[in-house]
Design a protein around this motif. Structure first.
Motif, PDB file in Angstrom:
ATOM      1  N   PHE A   5       0.820  -1.215   0.000  1.00 53.82           N
ATOM      2  CA  PHE A   5       0.000   0.000   0.000  1.00 53.82           C
ATOM      3  C   PHE A   5       0.855   1.268   0.000  1.00 53.82           C
ATOM      4  O   PHE A   5       0.407   2.323   0.403  1.00 53.82           O
ATOM      5  N   GLY A   6       2.083   1.109  -0.466  1.00 48.91           N
ATOM      6  CA  GLY A   6       2.988   2.255  -0.445  1.00 48.91           C
ATOM      7  C   GLY A   6       2.601   3.365  -1.420  1.00 48.91           C
ATOM      8  O   GLY A   6       2.837   4.531  -1.140  1.00 48.91           O
ATOM      9  N   GLY A   7       2.000   3.014  -2.545  1.00 46.18           N
ATOM     10  CA  GLY A   7       1.691   4.020  -3.557  1.00 46.18           C
ATOM     11  C   GLY A   7       0.235   4.436  -3.522  1.00 46.18           C
ATOM     12  O   GLY A   7      -0.457   4.236  -2.527  1.00 46.18           O
ATOM     13  N   GLU A   8      -0.231   4.999  -4.619  1.00 45.82           N
ATOM     14  CA  GLU A   8      -1.612   5.472  -4.667  1.00 45.82           C
ATOM     15  C   GLU A   8      -2.591   4.320  -4.754  1.00 45.82           C
ATOM     16  O   GLU A   8      -3.667   4.364  -4.162  1.00 45.82           O
ATOM     17  N   THR A   9      -2.208   3.294  -5.530  1.00 47.90           N
ATOM     18  CA  THR A   9      -3.050   2.093  -5.598  1.00 47.90           C
ATOM     19  C   THR A   9      -2.227   0.911  -5.091  1.00 47.90           C
ATOM     20  O   THR A   9      -1.000   0.905  -5.204  1.00 47.90           O
ATOM     21  N   PRO A  10      -2.903  -0.101  -4.508  1.00 51.18           N
ATOM     22  CA  PRO A  10      -2.151  -1.256  -4.006  1.00 51.18           C
ATOM     23  C   PRO A  10      -1.394  -1.969  -5.127  1.00 51.18           C
ATOM     24  O   PRO A  10      -1.926  -2.164  -6.209  1.00 51.18           O
ATOM     25  N   VAL A  11      -0.132  -2.318  -4.847  1.00 44.78           N
ATOM     26  CA  VAL A  11       0.701  -3.005  -5.850  1.00 44.78           C
ATOM     27  C   VAL A  11       0.965  -4.421  -5.356  1.00 44.78           C
ATOM     28  O   VAL A  11       1.351  -4.630  -4.206  1.00 44.78           O
ATOM     29  N   VAL A  12       0.712  -5.391  -6.247  1.00 40.85           N
ATOM     30  CA  VAL A  12       0.906  -6.789  -5.879  1.00 40.85           C
ATOM     31  C   VAL A  12       2.243  -7.278  -6.410  1.00 40.85           C
ATOM     32  O   VAL A  12       2.551  -7.114  -7.589  1.00 40.85           O
ATOM     33  N   THR A  13       3.069  -7.838  -5.506  1.00 36.68           N
ATOM     34  CA  THR A  13       4.351  -8.399  -5.954  1.00 36.68           C
ATOM     35  C   THR A  13       4.466  -9.844  -5.483  1.00 36.68           C
ATOM     36  O   THR A  13       3.817 -10.243  -4.524  1.00 36.68           O
ATOM     37  N   ASP A  14       5.317 -10.600  -6.170  1.00 46.58           N
ATOM     38  CA  ASP A  14       5.526 -12.004  -5.793  1.00 46.58           C
ATOM     39  C   ASP A  14       6.367 -12.093  -4.534  1.00 46.58           C
ATOM     40  O   ASP A  14       7.262 -11.288  -4.321  1.00 46.58           O
ATOM     41  N   GLY A  15       6.090 -13.122  -3.741  1.00 53.06           N
ATOM     42  CA  GLY A  15       6.949 -13.470  -2.605  1.00 53.06           C
ATOM     43  C   GLY A  15       6.972 -12.414  -1.529  1.00 53.06           C
ATOM     44  O   GLY A  15       6.966 -11.228  -1.831  1.00 53.06           O
ATOM     45  N   PRO A  16       6.971 -12.834  -0.305  1.00 53.68           N
ATOM     46  CA  PRO A  16       6.809 -11.854   0.757  1.00 53.68           C
ATOM     47  C   PRO A  16       8.074 -11.108   1.171  1.00 53.68           C
ATOM     48  O   PRO A  16       7.989  -9.971   1.584  1.00 53.68           O
ATOM     49  N   TYR A  17       9.239 -11.700   1.057  1.00 52.50           N
ATOM     50  CA  TYR A  17      10.385 -11.094   1.731  1.00 52.50           C
ATOM     51  C   TYR A  17      11.558 -10.864   0.782  1.00 52.50           C
ATOM     52  O   TYR A  17      11.846 -11.693  -0.063  1.00 52.50           O
ATOM     53  N   GLY A  18      12.228  -9.781   1.016  1.00 50.62           N
ATOM     54  CA  GLY A  18      13.499  -9.559   0.348  1.00 50.62           C
ATOM     55  C   GLY A  18      14.559 -10.434   0.988  1.00 50.62           C
ATOM     56  O   GLY A  18      15.281 -11.170   0.341  1.00 50.62           O
ATOM     57  N   GLU A  19      14.622 -10.376   2.296  1.00 50.86           N
ATOM     58  CA  GLU A  19      15.548 -11.235   3.032  1.00 50.86           C
ATOM     59  C   GLU A  19      14.721 -12.234   3.832  1.00 50.86           C
ATOM     60  O   GLU A  19      13.704 -11.875   4.403  1.00 50.86           O
ATOM     61  N   THR A  20      15.188 -13.464   3.901  1.00 45.97           N
ATOM     62  CA  THR A  20      14.381 -14.491   4.552  1.00 45.97           C
ATOM     63  C   THR A  20      14.975 -14.858   5.906  1.00 45.97           C
ATOM     64  O   THR A  20      15.351 -15.978   6.165  1.00 45.97           O
ATOM     65  N   LYS A  21      15.051 -13.876   6.763  1.00 43.12           N
ATOM     66  CA  LYS A  21      15.603 -14.164   8.093  1.00 43.12           C
ATOM     67  C   LYS A  21      14.608 -14.915   8.953  1.00 43.12           C
ATOM     68  O   LYS A  21      14.951 -15.864   9.620  1.00 43.12           O
ATOM     69  N   GLU A  22      13.362 -14.479   8.963  1.00 39.91           N
ATOM     70  CA  GLU A  22      12.342 -15.159   9.758  1.00 39.91           C
ATOM     71  C   GLU A  22      11.070 -15.278   8.946  1.00 39.91           C
ATOM     72  O   GLU A  22      10.489 -14.272   8.542  1.00 39.91           O
ATOM     73  N   LEU A  23      10.642 -16.513   8.698  1.00 39.35           N
ATOM     74  CA  LEU A  23       9.461 -16.762   7.893  1.00 39.35           C
ATOM     75  C   LEU A  23       8.356 -17.314   8.766  1.00 39.35           C
ATOM     76  O   LEU A  23       8.598 -18.181   9.592  1.00 39.35           O
TER      77      LEU A  23
END
Lengths: 120, 404
Positions: free
Chosen positions: A59-77
């Motif tokens: 929800f960072g921009g004006e409209t919600p943006v959908v991206t693949d995969g939840p994490y940039g870094e996978t320290k804790e899943l």
């Protein structure tokens, strides 16, 4: 009655260790759920699918943006959860100590407020 | 420490009772282990708290038996029992333990005990509540409660009640007793008989947990699921049942958005299991009535026809004048006050609820709806005279006054 969510927080390493012994992990998880049942505290429990198959709605921009995969870094899943209905936080913690988990993993204990409470 | 005890107490007491054959001794030994833990754990916390408690309680039990000269022979047997001689925290057959906890429920609800003793022992040894907690919940003094528990244990010992599951033929009958004890505990929590609070949810939730445990141990008994469903669906309304000042909120005034949705789901799931075998028993039918309420968006939009049918079925399997009266209320909602009044008048003639304020309360409501104001007023005033609950009485008097 307070409900608590025991959130499984694995790391890449602990998830790999778990997958290496998946049969054993499934058996101990079943036993744990059985124990929760017989103590009368079980509400729900689910394991989550591979995080790579998930999406994130941003929800960072004006409209919600959908991206693949939840994490940039996978320290804790988040790997799954147990929802239990117990008398106190201490009892929830005791159950959390018994959650089957691979070395390196963490279990987060969070209170679920009742319908007549405002989360805070 | 308390949390570990809560989780483990039933298992420990049950396993010790199996080892020693003495329910009272097992309970005392488990208590002594807890006392010892309170002293020693802060200094040296054990790696396996549950195993520590079990091992210590077992040691205490052996000490107690050793002290009893009359039981010297039995001690010799116990001392050579390999199960007892094993190291602390040894493996115990989990299936056997579950049977033990079930047997514990049956023993603490044994018919030789008074109903009060059954409730106290169940909460004490199966739920693991402290004497203080139970005394507070049932508004008795701690010494009185402890005396009740001690008497109960002595009664069980004197009657030579064996620590085992009842034989299958007796099982169903005895299970009915266990269910009624759990329901008594639940109703005490959901509508306190006395005291300043309408609901004591912690007591009701204790009953729900015991019912869930029982359902896990006896998954093929429909009425266990029926009782569980009834409790879950009733408890689902707790958040909406009292106003901020603690006064009761009637069903028609409740904010249904505050009902506990997850409790409703659990209740419906339990109800599905209760009806898996076909017909529903008394608890299952009451749960089905509660489920019909839970599914409705408002009092008006409730499936009253279905509730009438369910009360008719309940009246066949568990006839009682209170069921008749409830059926009359449902009939009034489904088909109007006239038909309902006929049912209530039959109850009055049969005189089976004499002295209860419930009959004139309902009769007064029906007469009000029929516009027979002077009669309605007399009934509501009669109901107020018979009513022992202060909050309910003032509601009745207010309704009577509105008919002037």
């Amino acid at each position: 009655m307070p409900k608590y969510l025991l959130i499984m927080r694995g790391t890449d390493e602990s998830n790999a260790a778990m997958m290496a012994n998946i049969d054993e992990m499934i058996a101990t998880s079943r036993q744990f759920i059985d124990d929760l049942f017989k103590a009368g505290v079980y509400v729900a429990a689910e394991g989550l699918d591979d995080p790579a198959k998930g999406v994130v709605v941003d929800f960072g921009g004006e409209t919600p943006v959908v991206t693949d995969g939840p994490y940039g870094e996978t320290k804790e899943l988040f790997g799954g959860f147990f929802l239990i209905d117990v008398a106190s936080k201490e009892e929830a913690v005791e159950w959390a100590k018994r959650v089957p988990a691979a070395p390196g993993a963490k279990v987060e204990v969070r209170r679920v407020p009742g319908g007549d409470e405002t989360p805070h | 420490m308390e949390a570990v005890w809560r989780i483990e107490s039933a298992r420990i007491v049950a396993a010790l009772t199996r080892f020693t054959g003495d329910f009272g001794l097992a309970e005392d030994a488990a208590q002594e282990a807890v006392a010892e833990a309170l002293v020693s754990w802060p200094r040296t916390p054990p790696a396996d708290p549950a195993g520590w408690l079990m091992a210590t309680a077992r040691r205490r039990a052996i000490d107690a038996i050793r002290r009893r000269a009359a039981l010297r022979d039995r001690y010799a047997v116990l001392a050579t029992d390999p199960a007892l001689g094993a190291a602390a925290g040894d493996e115990v057959d989990p299936d056997r333990i579950d049977d033990d906890v079930l047997a514990l429920m049956f023993v603490s609800c044994h018919p030789v005990l008074s109903p009060e003793a059954r409730v106290a022992l169940t909460l004490r040894v199966v739920a693991g509540l402290s004497s203080q907690e139970i005394a507070r919940a049932f508004l008795v003094s701690v010494p009185a409660l402890q005396a009740r528990i001690t008497r109960g244990k002595k009664t069980i010992a004197a009657a030579g009640v064996p620590f085992e599951l009842p034989p299958p033929a007796e099982r169903r009958e005895r299970l009915g007793g266990v269910l009624s004890v759990l329901y008594v505990i639940f109703t005490e929590g959901s509508t306190a008989t006395s005291g300043d609070r309408l609901v004591r949810p912690e007591v009701a939730y204790e009953a729900i947990r015991l019912a869930r445990t029982l359902a896990a141990l006896l998954p093929d008994e429909p009425e266990v699921h029926g009782l569980l469903a009834l409790c879950e669906l009733t408890a689902a309304r707790f958040p909406a049942r009292t106003a901020p000042d603690g006064s009761p909120v009637l069903l028609e005034d409740q904010d249904r958005r505050r009902w506990d949705v997850s409790a409703i789901h659990r209740g419906l799931a339990a109800l599905a299991k209760a009806s898996a075998g076909g017909g529903l028993g008394p608890y299952g039918l009451q749960a089905a009535i509660a489920a019909t309420h839970a599914a409705a968006p408002s009092v008006e939009a409730t499936g009253w026809d279905r509730i009438v049918v369910l009360y008719e079925a309940l009246g066949r399997v568990a006839p009682s004048p209170v069921v008749e009266l409830n059926r009359a209320v449902a009939v009034a909602m489904a088909s109007g006050p006239e038909e309902a009044l006929a049912i209530v008048d039959e109850l009055v003639v049969s005189d089976r609820l004499a002295g209860s304020h419930l009959v004139p309360t309902v009769r007064g409501e029906l007469l009000t709806r029929l516009g027979r104001r002077p009669e309605a007023r007399a009934e509501l005033e009669l109901a107020a005279r018979l009513c022992a609950n202060e909050r309910e009485r003032s509601v009745l008097l207010r309704k009577a006054a509105e008919l002037d």
